[in-house]
Design an enzyme around this catalytic site. Structure first.
Site, PDB file in Angstrom:
ATOM      1  N   ASP A   8       5.227   8.563  -0.723  1.00  0.00           N
ATOM      2  CA  ASP A   8       5.703   7.512   0.175  1.00  0.00           C
ATOM      3  C   ASP A   8       7.155   7.878   0.512  1.00  0.00           C
ATOM      4  O   ASP A   8       7.759   8.720  -0.154  1.00  0.00           O
ATOM      5  CB  ASP A   8       5.625   6.166  -0.558  1.00  0.00           C
ATOM      6  N   THR A  16      15.927   3.514   1.815  1.00  0.00           N
ATOM      7  CA  THR A  16      16.171   2.930   3.128  1.00  0.00           C
ATOM      8  C   THR A  16      15.951   1.419   3.135  1.00  0.00           C
ATOM      9  O   THR A  16      16.257   0.762   4.126  1.00  0.00           O
ATOM     10  CB  THR A  16      15.247   3.571   4.184  1.00  0.00           C
ATOM     11  N   SER A 113       3.394   7.280   4.741  1.00  0.00           N
ATOM     12  CA  SER A 113       4.325   6.156   4.887  1.00  0.00           C
ATOM     13  C   SER A 113       3.904   5.225   6.008  1.00  0.00           C
ATOM     14  O   SER A 113       3.286   5.644   6.981  1.00  0.00           O
ATOM     15  CB  SER A 113       5.719   6.729   5.199  1.00  0.00           C
ATOM     16  N   ALA A 114       4.274   3.947   5.878  1.00  0.00           N
ATOM     17  CA  ALA A 114       4.001   2.974   6.943  1.00  0.00           C
ATOM     18  C   ALA A 114       5.043   3.055   8.053  1.00  0.00           C
ATOM     19  O   ALA A 114       4.871   2.463   9.118  1.00  0.00           O
ATOM     20  CB  ALA A 114       3.997   1.563   6.352  1.00  0.00           C
ATOM     21  N   LYS A 144      -1.402  -0.334   4.278  1.00  0.00           N
ATOM     22  CA  LYS A 144      -1.584  -0.399   2.831  1.00  0.00           C
ATOM     23  C   LYS A 144      -1.730  -1.876   2.450  1.00  0.00           C
ATOM     24  O   LYS A 144      -1.029  -2.693   3.032  1.00  0.00           O
ATOM     25  CB  LYS A 144      -0.362   0.182   2.107  1.00  0.00           C
TER      26      LYS A 144
HETATM   27  C1  G6P Z   1       8.033   1.248   4.969  1.00  0.00           C
HETATM   28  C2  G6P Z   1       9.030   0.236   4.407  1.00  0.00           C
HETATM   29  C3  G6P Z   1       8.860  -1.100   5.090  1.00  0.00           C
HETATM   30  C4  G6P Z   1       8.931  -0.933   6.603  1.00  0.00           C
HETATM   31  C5  G6P Z   1       7.845   0.014   7.073  1.00  0.00           C
HETATM   32  C6  G6P Z   1       7.886   0.248   8.577  1.00  0.00           C
HETATM   33  O1  G6P Z   1       6.777   0.977   4.476  1.00  0.00           O
HETATM   34  O2  G6P Z   1       8.854   0.103   3.019  1.00  0.00           O
HETATM   35  O3  G6P Z   1       9.857  -1.968   4.638  1.00  0.00           O
HETATM   36  O4  G6P Z   1       8.796  -2.186   7.235  1.00  0.00           O
HETATM   37  O5  G6P Z   1       8.012   1.258   6.404  1.00  0.00           O
HETATM   38  O6  G6P Z   1       9.043   0.960   8.889  1.00  0.00           O
HETATM   39  P1  G6P Z   1       9.552   1.264  10.354  1.00  0.00           P
HETATM   40  O7  G6P Z   1      10.587   2.367  10.140  1.00  0.00           O
HETATM   41  O8  G6P Z   1       8.408   1.764  11.155  1.00  0.00           O
HETATM   42  O9  G6P Z   1      10.135   0.026  10.908  1.00  0.00           O
HETATM   43 MG    MG Z   2       7.958   2.496  -0.143  1.00  0.00          MG
END
Ligand code: G6P
Ligand code: MG
Length: 216
Positions: A8, A16, A113-114, A144
């Protein structure tokens, strides 16, 4: 048997979460309410869209689709200002050691990663070359704890899911790894990441012996 490792990004490779927090807090304050660090925990591993939905629930704010879209853009623009200043000093402790260890063993590595900002962040901190595949918020349709993000990564690495190891800091991420039949390793508080197969506070606690054990 070929093994694959999936990392992740946010909270595992770089911290971040603090930048996401500052950007969400700014928006909340503009809309007239507070957003706490504790509430920010709910945002870890959660898509940008879902984060805004939760934020508006916290502030008890109704939004038109147009406003919603505008706030999504605004939050991301603020977040990107923080990201622009990132460099290798923001890589979490011993992440490069583990990446280097796996590279020397010729183990393929993917990102799962999301975030839709994953690639520029890896580029900024200089870790992009370690990753054979980047699967991020731009490639997935299901968030997820759905295993989709990790299953796509396994396919890209050409490794069977049960031979993949996932490093995650979010509860939903550990669940996604478990749902994918992968070995889940929690990076963070063991009392929070109770469903992980293994747990470490950070990578400094992870020995080469442990990594070798995963490869055996
Ligand atoms: C990760 C972080 C989340 C965030 C998501 C989307 O999973 O843990 O807190 O909202 O990514 O990130 P983005 O950079 O696409 O806004
Ligand atoms: Mg994370």
């Amino acid at each position: 048997m070929k093994k694959g490792f999936i990392f992740d990004l946010d909270g595992v490779i770089v911290d971040t979460a603090k930048y996401h927090y500052l950007a969400w807090k700014k928006l909340a304050n503009e809309l007239g309410f507070e957003f706490t660090l504790e509430q920010n925990e709910l945002f870890k591993g959660v898509s940008r869209k879902r984060c805004l939905e939760i934020l508006l629930e916290i502030g008890n704010i109704q939004a038109s689709q147009e406003q919603f879209d505008r706030w999504m853009i605004e939050k991301n623009e603020d977040y990107l200002e923080y990201i622009a200043k990132m460099d290798a000093s923001e890589i979490l402790p011993d992440v490069p050691r583990v990446l280097e260890f796996l590279k020397n063993k010729k183990v393929p590595i993917a990102l799962g990663s999301a975030s839709k900002n994953a690639k520029p962040i890896l580029e900024k901190v200089g870790l992009l070359p370690y990753f054979e595949s980047i699967v991020d918020g731009n490639n997935v349709t299901k968030a997820k704890p759905d295993p989709e993000v990790f299953l796509i990564a396994a396919t890209n690495l050409q490794v069977a899911p049960q031979d993949c190891v996932v490093f995650e800091d979010a509860v939903a991420g550990i669940q996604a790894a478990n749902n994918a039949q992968m070995t889940s390793i929690g990076i963070g508080d063991a009392n929070t990441l109770t469903e992980a197969n293994y747990n470490f506070n950070d990578f400094t606690e992870m020995t080469d012996d442990f990594l070798n054990g995963l490869l055996a």
